[in-house]
Design a protein around this motif. Sequence first.
Motif: not given
Length: 993
Positions: A666-691
């Motif tokens: 049921l939850f796989e079919q009908y899960l209500g729209a859910t929003s969550g947040f990561y910190s900016s550091s989860y963007d792989p391109c954040d400070n990518y020059a140091a990668s």
Amino acid sequence: MNGTQLTLRASTALSALALAFATAPLAHAQTTNSDQATPAPTASDEGAGETIVVTGSLIRRDNFSSAEPLTVITRDEMTAAGFSSVSDALQSASVTQGSSQINNYYGGYVVDGGTGVNTVGLRGLGATRTLVLLNGRRLSPAGTRGSVGSVDLNSIPDAIVKRIEVLKAGASSIYGSDAVAGVINILTDEDLKGIVLEAQTNVPGIGDGTANRLSASFGAHGDRWRLIGSVDYYNRSRITLGDSKLGKCPIGGYLSGEGTAMGSGDYIDPATGQPGCWTLDNGGLTINTLGVPTRAAQAAPGETAATFNRLRPNAAATGGTPGYEGVGYYTRTTFDPAMLGEEVVTPLSTLTGFLTGSYDLHALGDAQIYVEALGNRRQSSNRLYRQLTLDYATGSPLVPTIFRNGVYSAATDISNGQTVAARSFIGYGLTDNSQDVYTYRAAGGLRGNLGVGDWRYDAYGSYSWMRARYDTETFRTSKLAQSLNVVQNADGSFSCVDPSNGCVAAPAINAASIGGNLSQAYRDFITDDVIGRTHFDEITGSFNVNGSLFKLPGGSAKAALGLEYRHDSLNDQPGAASAAGDMYNLTAATPTVGTDEVWEAYGELYLPVLADLPFIKSLSFDGSGRYTHYRSYGGQWTYKGSVNYEPIKNVGFRASYGTSYRAPALFEQYLGATSGFYSSSYDPCDNYAASSSAILKANCAAAGLPANFTQTNGVTVLTAGGASTGLKAETSKNFSAGVVVNPTLPFGLGKLSASVDYFNIEVDNEVSRLGAAALLGLCYNAANYDPNGGYCRFVDRDSNNAVTVLDNYINISTDKRKGWEFNLRYQHELFGGGLTLDGMVTKYTEQSSRLFADEALIDSNGTILSPDWSGSFNASYRIHAVTLHYGLDWIAGSSNKRVATYQATGSDGVVDQATLTTLLDNYYLGTPDYFLHNASIQYDIGKYELTAGVRNLFDTAPPTITSGVYSLTGNSPLYSGYDYTGRTFYLNVTARF
């Protein structure tokens, strides 16, 4: 960790096999008159004269036989091993075989069923593909939030469990669609007489995380009736990062090996000359820092740059930003001692009552009425450290003059529709969250003789219901926005433009507010307890008949036929603030409401074809079929066939092949729209020059990002059910084959039972969420990067470079599990006592999947969350009233590799692990073999039994890896197979009257 979507040697093994723990290759039969744990019956144990039912079959038969490996854990074994609950036993290596499970290590993560839930899944295919039964009947799901779809092991009546039988093979044609990977059947003590009182305490050496259990059971029998019940209370206290040795100082950068304090790429704290703790890539958060437009500033110690967009207060700083100095990725403040208050193990308490009874009618074919009732309350909680980011609008009087008219970000999330001049990154402290879950089941039926031969009938019905409340302490977006919209008074103070709701003005930007020195009045205004409620209801009805058909040379052919109906409904109503998206930087959700029903017709046929012939000691076939029709997804047939062949006594061969069909939960079919947040550091391109990854650098540049790009926005994650986007039902195929030997050894050397089984499971159109972190990594680390294709089709980067990830439930093209399972059991009378050795080793040869049909399979076998080898060993010696026990769990180490996107190298499309080229060469992801030891002594003096022992005997800590790839506790990967508690002493006292 808030809002994170959890994404989840030949010579060594052969030597370990001789000493490896596992359950017997053939399990205990499901009888109703056994008062104590006995050796597993074998196919040669004939002539018992009673009919039994084997888990994995619907047919009563006169002797035990099984075409598939069946694991058994008895109550005595659980007590001897020091498991404080049935949940712990079910999540142990002997059942899970290295597969990661959801338990109380995951308090800071968004998991299916919500915080505090404990689930179990076999063969690494997840809890929704493993059926959990209580006395042969399915248990209903329980938990909090919209993703409730699996049994919460906390609801099991621990006090009265006699043994657990685990069928590690698909059985959808026998039990229904969710038995894809296997079946766990929890059996209560049906023969209990008198009263049993039990107390157990498990006390970790660190002094925190104590688990206590008190229980009472009773049984009474008459000529025509039987009544058995139990009540138990369980409580486990929290273990925080500060309590644990693991989490006090996680080190970022690039570890060069197990136990290494510093590697060639580690960041060195200029203040200490040592690797820095709690940096951004190992769990730290940007706090005590101000984000401003890039500008010249006095550099903090250790920084060589001349311009910065992150500053921290320093009264001695001069230059263009007096009172503030510039900081970079590694010199930001990222640690607050309050972070150590987050839990490694979350607290939990349960209260469970169970009652079962029967009454013989002496009518309707000697019918018996039977009833069963279960009630459980689970209370759990978790604490999260929160970073509070305050966005001050351009022109706001709360902003110092030197920053007031700048534009740090065009984002307008809480800045009242204006651009952001400055952002304070504040260490707010710990917030509290709690869950209160009530689970109930009422069941009953009528069973008796049909009056035709030995044919019997069984009519059964049950109603299960779950009611849960979850409470989240969080910032309110609307109140933050209200507090930031201020005017300055004549006396220099500030007032809210909108004074409603008792508005308290946000603090002006200064060293005190950036450092987290916020007034209690302001804290009280911007935070609220947001309360959500989850309901799950399940109605089940079934009718089946079974009995003998005709005689064959090997015995009586038998059959079972039946009908089953099930209706499920899920209703999750998040708090109003959550549904309105008014929970700042925290998962927000809309209601999840859905129902489904399924009608099923099934049958099974058992044919003992031949017996007692030359080279055919016994030969039997078993076949089953089931037609399943979901209201939501229509119908489909599943089937299964198996064979048992014993050419000579005590040597047997077995094989089975079956299919499964699973409509999304049921939850796989009908899960209500859910929003969550990561910190900016989860963007792989954040400070990518140091990668160190050339591929990542090229892909981020191809996305149009400048070389000095720094992400100033959080990452938004959107999740929803897949019913509206064409989510399909799953299908699967399951094949197993093996050999069993159980000879009595010559010269009085005892009895040996051993088996070797091969398994191969393939799931097509598997319903899954990949996880936002995985999707981001797979997109930007792809060797063939396509911003509009592949995994990047789930990632959007807008004109302000704010990233949104769509992590809906989707169909994965293929998921495969292949491997071998080795079982060994040895029994021998020695020095006046009885010696028993049990061993199991599981070897996976493939654990692969692919999202799209035109992609190569990605094989994760041998990585940290998917070990290729695992095993266990148990040894017990009983002499007179004393039993000595020793146990060992083993999880093979992983090589230094990371599963990402790779090019296929084989003609079969499966990636050869030996040729994988990692995209993160500088990260160390290797772990050594991991061993956990336990030992105990038990003294039985008639009515009283005392067991004392130690788990994690040598205080073995989880291995450490580099940070930045897997979810971590300190520098240890977050994985249920590791012990984060440390050495634990346990004592169990049982009294029988």
